[in-house]
Design a protein around this motif. Sequence first.
Motif, short mmCIF file in Angstrom:
data_model
loop_
_atom_site.label_atom_id
_atom_site.label_comp_id
_atom_site.label_asym_id
_atom_site.label_seq_id
_atom_site.Cartn_x
_atom_site.Cartn_y
_atom_site.Cartn_z
N PHE A 1 0.87 -1.18 0.00
CA PHE A 1 0.00 0.00 0.00
C PHE A 1 0.90 1.23 0.00
O PHE A 1 1.56 1.51 1.00
N GLY A 2 0.93 1.92 -1.14
CA GLY A 2 1.84 3.05 -1.26
C GLY A 2 3.28 2.58 -1.15
O GLY A 2 3.72 1.68 -1.86
N ALA A 3 4.03 3.16 -0.20
CA ALA A 3 5.42 2.77 0.00
C ALA A 3 5.55 1.67 1.05
O ALA A 3 6.65 1.19 1.31
N HIS A 4 4.42 1.26 1.63
CA HIS A 4 4.46 0.28 2.72
C HIS A 4 4.24 -1.13 2.20
O HIS A 4 3.17 -1.46 1.68
N GLU A 5 5.25 -1.96 2.33
CA GLU A 5 5.17 -3.36 1.90
C GLU A 5 4.56 -4.17 3.04
O GLU A 5 5.24 -4.53 4.00
N VAL A 6 3.26 -4.47 2.93
CA VAL A 6 2.54 -5.13 4.02
C VAL A 6 2.83 -6.62 4.06
O VAL A 6 3.12 -7.19 5.11
N LEU A 7 2.72 -7.27 2.91
CA LEU A 7 3.05 -8.70 2.78
C LEU A 7 4.21 -8.81 1.81
O LEU A 7 4.10 -8.42 0.65
N LYS A 8 5.33 -9.38 2.27
CA LYS A 8 6.55 -9.36 1.47
C LYS A 8 6.69 -10.58 0.57
O LYS A 8 7.05 -10.49 -0.59
N ARG A 9 6.46 -11.74 1.12
CA ARG A 9 6.43 -12.98 0.32
C ARG A 9 5.86 -14.06 1.21
O ARG A 9 6.56 -14.61 2.06
N ILE A 10 4.60 -14.36 0.99
CA ILE A 10 3.89 -15.32 1.84
C ILE A 10 3.66 -16.61 1.09
O ILE A 10 3.05 -16.63 0.02
N ASP A 11 4.16 -17.70 1.65
CA ASP A 11 3.87 -19.05 1.17
C ASP A 11 3.16 -19.78 2.30
O ASP A 11 3.67 -19.82 3.43
N LEU A 12 2.00 -20.35 2.00
CA LEU A 12 1.19 -20.93 3.08
C LEU A 12 0.29 -22.04 2.54
O LEU A 12 -0.29 -21.90 1.45
N LYS A 13 0.18 -23.10 3.30
CA LYS A 13 -0.75 -24.18 2.97
C LYS A 13 -1.61 -24.47 4.19
O LYS A 13 -1.10 -24.53 5.32
N VAL A 14 -2.91 -24.63 3.96
CA VAL A 14 -3.85 -25.02 5.02
C VAL A 14 -4.47 -26.34 4.61
O VAL A 14 -5.14 -26.42 3.58
N ALA A 15 -4.22 -27.37 5.40
CA ALA A 15 -4.73 -28.70 5.07
C ALA A 15 -6.23 -28.78 5.29
O ALA A 15 -6.80 -28.03 6.08
N THR A 16 -6.89 -29.67 4.58
CA THR A 16 -8.31 -29.91 4.77
C THR A 16 -8.57 -30.32 6.22
O THR A 16 -7.92 -31.22 6.75
N GLY A 17 -9.50 -29.61 6.87
CA GLY A 17 -9.86 -29.93 8.25
C GLY A 17 -8.95 -29.32 9.30
O GLY A 17 -9.14 -29.56 10.49
N GLU A 18 -7.98 -28.51 8.88
CA GLU A 18 -7.01 -27.94 9.81
C GLU A 18 -7.44 -26.57 10.32
O GLU A 18 -8.01 -25.77 9.59
N ASN A 19 -7.16 -26.30 11.59
CA ASN A 19 -7.25 -24.95 12.15
C ASN A 19 -5.85 -24.37 12.19
O ASN A 19 -5.01 -24.81 12.97
N LEU A 20 -5.60 -23.38 11.34
CA LEU A 20 -4.32 -22.71 11.31
C LEU A 20 -4.47 -21.33 11.92
O LEU A 20 -5.31 -20.54 11.49
N VAL A 21 -3.68 -21.04 12.94
CA VAL A 21 -3.68 -19.71 13.55
C VAL A 21 -2.54 -18.89 12.98
O VAL A 21 -1.39 -19.35 12.90
N VAL A 22 -2.87 -17.66 12.56
CA VAL A 22 -1.85 -16.69 12.17
C VAL A 22 -1.76 -15.68 13.29
O VAL A 22 -2.71 -14.93 13.56
N LEU A 23 -0.62 -15.69 13.95
CA LEU A 23 -0.43 -14.90 15.17
C LEU A 23 0.51 -13.74 14.86
O LEU A 23 1.49 -13.90 14.12
N GLY A 24 0.21 -12.58 15.41
CA GLY A 24 1.10 -11.45 15.18
C GLY A 24 0.58 -10.20 15.85
O GLY A 24 -0.59 -10.11 16.23
N ARG A 25 1.45 -9.21 15.98
CA ARG A 25 1.06 -7.94 16.56
C ARG A 25 0.14 -7.19 15.60
O ARG A 25 0.03 -7.53 14.43
N SER A 26 -0.51 -6.16 16.09
CA SER A 26 -1.38 -5.34 15.24
C SER A 26 -0.55 -4.68 14.14
O SER A 26 0.60 -4.29 14.35
N GLY A 27 -1.15 -4.59 12.95
CA GLY A 27 -0.51 -3.90 11.85
C GLY A 27 0.55 -4.70 11.11
O GLY A 27 1.34 -4.12 10.35
N THR A 28 0.57 -6.03 11.29
CA THR A 28 1.60 -6.84 10.63
C THR A 28 1.10 -7.52 9.36
O THR A 28 1.81 -8.34 8.79
N GLY A 29 -0.13 -7.22 8.92
CA GLY A 29 -0.62 -7.76 7.66
C GLY A 29 -1.51 -8.98 7.78
O GLY A 29 -1.87 -9.59 6.77
N LYS A 30 -1.91 -9.32 9.01
CA LYS A 30 -2.72 -10.54 9.21
C LYS A 30 -4.07 -10.43 8.50
O LYS A 30 -4.48 -11.34 7.78
#
Length: 246
Positions: A14-43
């Motif tokens: 967004f503008g000059a702010h790189e919110v997500l730099k390079r995200i590789d992610l897989k969520v398996a069928t039936g899985e609960n995946l938590v993405v944990l992080g501080r506020s403003g980190t792109g979650k």
Amino acid sequence: MANAIEINGLKKTFGAHEVLKRIDLKVATGENLVVLGRSGTGKSVLIKCIVKLIAPDAGEILVLGQNLALLKEAELLEARKKVGFLFQGGALYDSMTVRENLEFPLRNGAKKYSRAELDALVVAALESVDLASSIDKMPSELSGGMRKRLGLARTLILEPQIMLYDEPTTGLDSISSKEISALILKVQGERKTSSIIITHDLVCARMTANRIVVIKAGEFAAEGSYEELEKSEDPWVRSFFGDAVA
């Protein structure tokens, strides 16, 4: 096991702010995946990209095997019906009763329901989140935890295969927070959903996660179970888990 969601090389700026730099992610069928992080980190940006509420700058997103970038508008709308999204505020209609809030997504779909069918679906959805006695109340008459449960019921009434939870316990007291976390587990167990749970609530993460990824400055800094990350050799990751309250 097949993957419900697969993300490769996701980037968003967004503008000059790189919110997500390079995200590789897989969520398996039936899985609960938590993405944990501080506020403003792109979650939240991450899960909005998954349903194309935000268009990524680069990368590939596969949802139930479909590449969303290649779908036409009508196809995208159909794909989104398989994904439930619980927003932070519940996204309720304050001018509608609890019953009317749940009927709304059913009335706006292609399928037409009889009055008896609507009643049965609404009651079943409310019973699943322990809100059946509130069917004729207005959202303003409900507590914060009850509003979150209502938002969840309205999402589940369309029987999604994937659930995306955006800070589901934010603004709730510890008891209500644990109730919502328990409901997330109940939904996974009963409906076999695949879920991404965006949170900075460590108690919610510990209760709901099959696996956790920790996001820091737009990148994943760590991945593992709660217990593994709690004992991480990375001081930043380990200190992050020092905030938990039983």
